[in-house]
Design a protein around this motif. Structure first.
Motif, short mmCIF file in Angstrom:
data_model
loop_
_atom_site.label_atom_id
_atom_site.label_comp_id
_atom_site.label_asym_id
_atom_site.label_seq_id
_atom_site.Cartn_x
_atom_site.Cartn_y
_atom_site.Cartn_z
N ARG A 1 0.79 -1.24 0.00
CA ARG A 1 0.00 0.00 0.00
C ARG A 1 0.83 1.29 0.00
O ARG A 1 0.26 2.38 0.09
N GLY A 2 2.14 1.17 -0.10
CA GLY A 2 2.97 2.37 -0.01
C GLY A 2 3.05 3.14 -1.31
O GLY A 2 2.60 2.69 -2.35
N THR A 3 3.61 4.34 -1.23
CA THR A 3 3.80 5.19 -2.41
C THR A 3 5.27 5.50 -2.56
O THR A 3 6.05 5.34 -1.63
N GLY A 4 5.64 5.99 -3.74
CA GLY A 4 7.02 6.39 -3.97
C GLY A 4 7.93 5.21 -4.22
O GLY A 4 7.52 4.06 -4.28
N ALA A 5 9.21 5.52 -4.38
CA ALA A 5 10.25 4.52 -4.60
C ALA A 5 11.11 4.40 -3.35
O ALA A 5 11.19 5.33 -2.54
N VAL A 6 11.76 3.24 -3.18
CA VAL A 6 12.57 2.99 -1.99
C VAL A 6 14.01 2.70 -2.39
O VAL A 6 14.27 1.88 -3.28
N VAL A 7 14.94 3.38 -1.73
CA VAL A 7 16.36 3.06 -1.82
C VAL A 7 16.80 2.61 -0.44
O VAL A 7 16.65 3.34 0.55
N VAL A 8 17.31 1.39 -0.35
CA VAL A 8 17.80 0.88 0.93
C VAL A 8 19.21 1.41 1.17
O VAL A 8 20.08 1.31 0.30
N VAL A 9 19.43 1.99 2.34
CA VAL A 9 20.74 2.49 2.75
C VAL A 9 21.09 1.77 4.04
O VAL A 9 20.59 2.11 5.12
N SER A 10 21.91 0.73 3.95
CA SER A 10 22.11 -0.12 5.12
C SER A 10 23.41 -0.90 5.02
O SER A 10 23.77 -1.37 3.94
N SER A 11 24.09 -1.07 6.15
CA SER A 11 25.28 -1.92 6.20
C SER A 11 24.90 -3.38 6.24
O SER A 11 25.74 -4.26 5.99
N ALA A 12 23.63 -3.68 6.56
CA ALA A 12 23.18 -5.07 6.63
C ALA A 12 22.88 -5.65 5.25
O ALA A 12 22.81 -6.86 5.09
N ALA A 13 22.67 -4.79 4.27
CA ALA A 13 22.29 -5.25 2.93
C ALA A 13 23.51 -5.20 2.02
O ALA A 13 23.68 -4.29 1.21
N VAL A 14 24.37 -6.20 2.14
CA VAL A 14 25.57 -6.27 1.29
C VAL A 14 25.13 -6.59 -0.14
O VAL A 14 24.37 -7.54 -0.35
N PRO A 15 25.55 -5.81 -1.12
CA PRO A 15 25.14 -6.08 -2.51
C PRO A 15 25.38 -7.53 -2.89
O PRO A 15 26.48 -8.06 -2.70
N GLY A 16 24.35 -8.18 -3.39
CA GLY A 16 24.44 -9.58 -3.77
C GLY A 16 24.14 -10.54 -2.64
O GLY A 16 23.97 -11.74 -2.87
N GLY A 17 24.06 -10.03 -1.40
CA GLY A 17 23.77 -10.87 -0.25
C GLY A 17 22.29 -11.18 -0.12
O GLY A 17 21.45 -10.65 -0.85
N GLU A 18 21.97 -12.00 0.87
CA GLU A 18 20.59 -12.44 1.05
C GLU A 18 19.64 -11.29 1.36
O GLU A 18 18.54 -11.22 0.81
N VAL A 19 20.07 -10.38 2.24
CA VAL A 19 19.19 -9.27 2.62
C VAL A 19 18.97 -8.33 1.44
O VAL A 19 17.84 -7.91 1.17
N ALA A 20 20.05 -8.02 0.72
CA ALA A 20 19.91 -7.14 -0.45
C ALA A 20 19.03 -7.78 -1.51
O ALA A 20 18.19 -7.10 -2.13
N THR A 21 19.19 -9.07 -1.72
CA THR A 21 18.36 -9.77 -2.72
C THR A 21 16.89 -9.73 -2.32
O THR A 21 16.02 -9.50 -3.17
N GLU A 22 16.61 -9.94 -1.04
CA GLU A 22 15.22 -9.89 -0.58
C GLU A 22 14.67 -8.48 -0.70
O GLU A 22 13.50 -8.30 -1.09
N ALA A 23 15.48 -7.47 -0.39
CA ALA A 23 15.02 -6.08 -0.52
C ALA A 23 14.67 -5.77 -1.96
O ALA A 23 13.64 -5.15 -2.24
N ARG A 24 15.49 -6.22 -2.91
CA ARG A 24 15.19 -5.98 -4.32
C ARG A 24 13.96 -6.76 -4.75
O ARG A 24 13.15 -6.27 -5.53
N ARG A 25 13.80 -7.97 -4.24
CA ARG A 25 12.63 -8.77 -4.59
C ARG A 25 11.35 -8.09 -4.13
O ARG A 25 10.31 -8.16 -4.80
N LEU A 26 11.43 -7.41 -2.99
CA LEU A 26 10.27 -6.71 -2.46
C LEU A 26 10.02 -5.37 -3.14
O LEU A 26 9.03 -4.71 -2.84
N GLY A 27 10.91 -4.97 -4.03
CA GLY A 27 10.65 -3.76 -4.81
C GLY A 27 11.59 -2.60 -4.59
O GLY A 27 11.39 -1.54 -5.19
N ALA A 28 12.61 -2.75 -3.73
CA ALA A 28 13.56 -1.64 -3.54
C ALA A 28 14.25 -1.34 -4.86
O ALA A 28 14.67 -2.22 -5.59
N SER A 29 14.38 -0.05 -5.18
CA SER A 29 15.00 0.37 -6.43
C SER A 29 16.50 0.13 -6.44
O SER A 29 17.09 -0.12 -7.49
N ALA A 30 17.12 0.27 -5.29
CA ALA A 30 18.57 0.12 -5.20
C ALA A 30 18.94 -0.17 -3.76
O ALA A 30 18.16 0.09 -2.83
#
Length: 247
Positions: A178-207
């Motif tokens: 139900r949200g609006t706008g785009a999301v960019v995740v800024v986090s040390s927990a979301a290592v590019p290519g890692g499990e958290v980053a992959t899940e964030a992208r799957r859920l719709g995060a732009s970057a």
């Protein structure tokens, strides 16, 4: 154009591949490479049944002269993210070419979400060097972030992952519904290519952009700040900032 809902699972699977193809288009310098990337995008748009993207891609057959591959790729990627976030098709609105932003452009209303007050300040200061962004709200946890989203309906959310009450992935799951706008995740927990980053992208995060080592590191404004601004502009459907726009 905004008819029946689209398959959310299909949309989630489509977005990473669509953005990768758009990046190949943006990097293509030869007409043959540009056509190949556009053909890939046409196939995905048709397979997903997204009429607005199919229509937008028809404008590039034949290729116009001149053809700005980077601007076309940015517009196509931004629209795909908007459709995925909405869950249904929407009219295509092409992004403006680099350097053409009018002085009366409405600012990109931005929400900054992080449980660290210092990090929120550093992210806000990083965005302040680009006048297209206006931070309209901040939130210190995921539940507060959802409340600010409902109140402010921001165009862009910069989202941490590790937070109390509700973490960033929990926010993304709610935002995807139900949200609006785009999301960019800024986090040390979301290592590019890692499990958290992959899940964030799957859920719709732009970057996904990493934080500097240590939440209070001053290199955010020097190195990660630039990465955040680039990701924020892409998520908002804007071209990379050109030299004529500022330093």
């Amino acid at each position: 154009m905004s008819g029946a809902p689209l398959d959310p699972e299909l949309l989630a699977l489509l977005l990473p591949e669509w953005e990768a193809a758009a990046e190949r288009l943006a990097a293509a310098t030869e007409e043959r490479e540009q056509r190949r990337a556009l053909d890939t995008l046409r196939g995905m748009a048709g397979g997903a049944g997204i009429e607005s993207l199919q229509s937008a891609l028809r404008a590039f057959d034949p290729l116009p002269e001149p053809f700005d591959a980077a601007s076309a790729a940015a517009a196509l990627a931004a629209h795909a993210r908007t459709v995925v976030a909405a869950g249904h098709d929407l009219p295509f609105e092409p992004a403006e070419p680099a350097g053409a932003a009018p002085p009366d452009r409405a600012p990109i209303r931005t929400l900054v979400v992080d449980d660290s007050a210092m990090m929120r300040r550093l992210v806000r200061e990083s965005l302040s060097s680009d006048p297209v962004f206006a931070v309209v709200a901040e939130a210190a946890d995921g539940r507060e972030a959802l409340a600010r989203m409902a109140e402010e309906e921001p165009d862009l959310i910069l989202l941490d992952i590790e937070m109390p009450v509700l973490d960033g992935l929990g926010v993304l799951r709610e935002w995807a519904l139900r949200g609006t706008g785009a999301v960019v995740v800024v986090s040390s927990a979301a290592v590019p290519g890692g499990e958290v980053a992959t899940e964030a992208r799957r859920l719709g995060a732009s970057a996904v952009v990493g934080k500097p080592s240590g939440a209070f590191s001053p290199d955010l404004g020097e190195r990660q700040g630039e990465a955040i601004r680039r990701a924020a502009r892409r998520a908002a459907g804007l071209p990379p900032k050109s030299r004529v726009e500022g330093p």
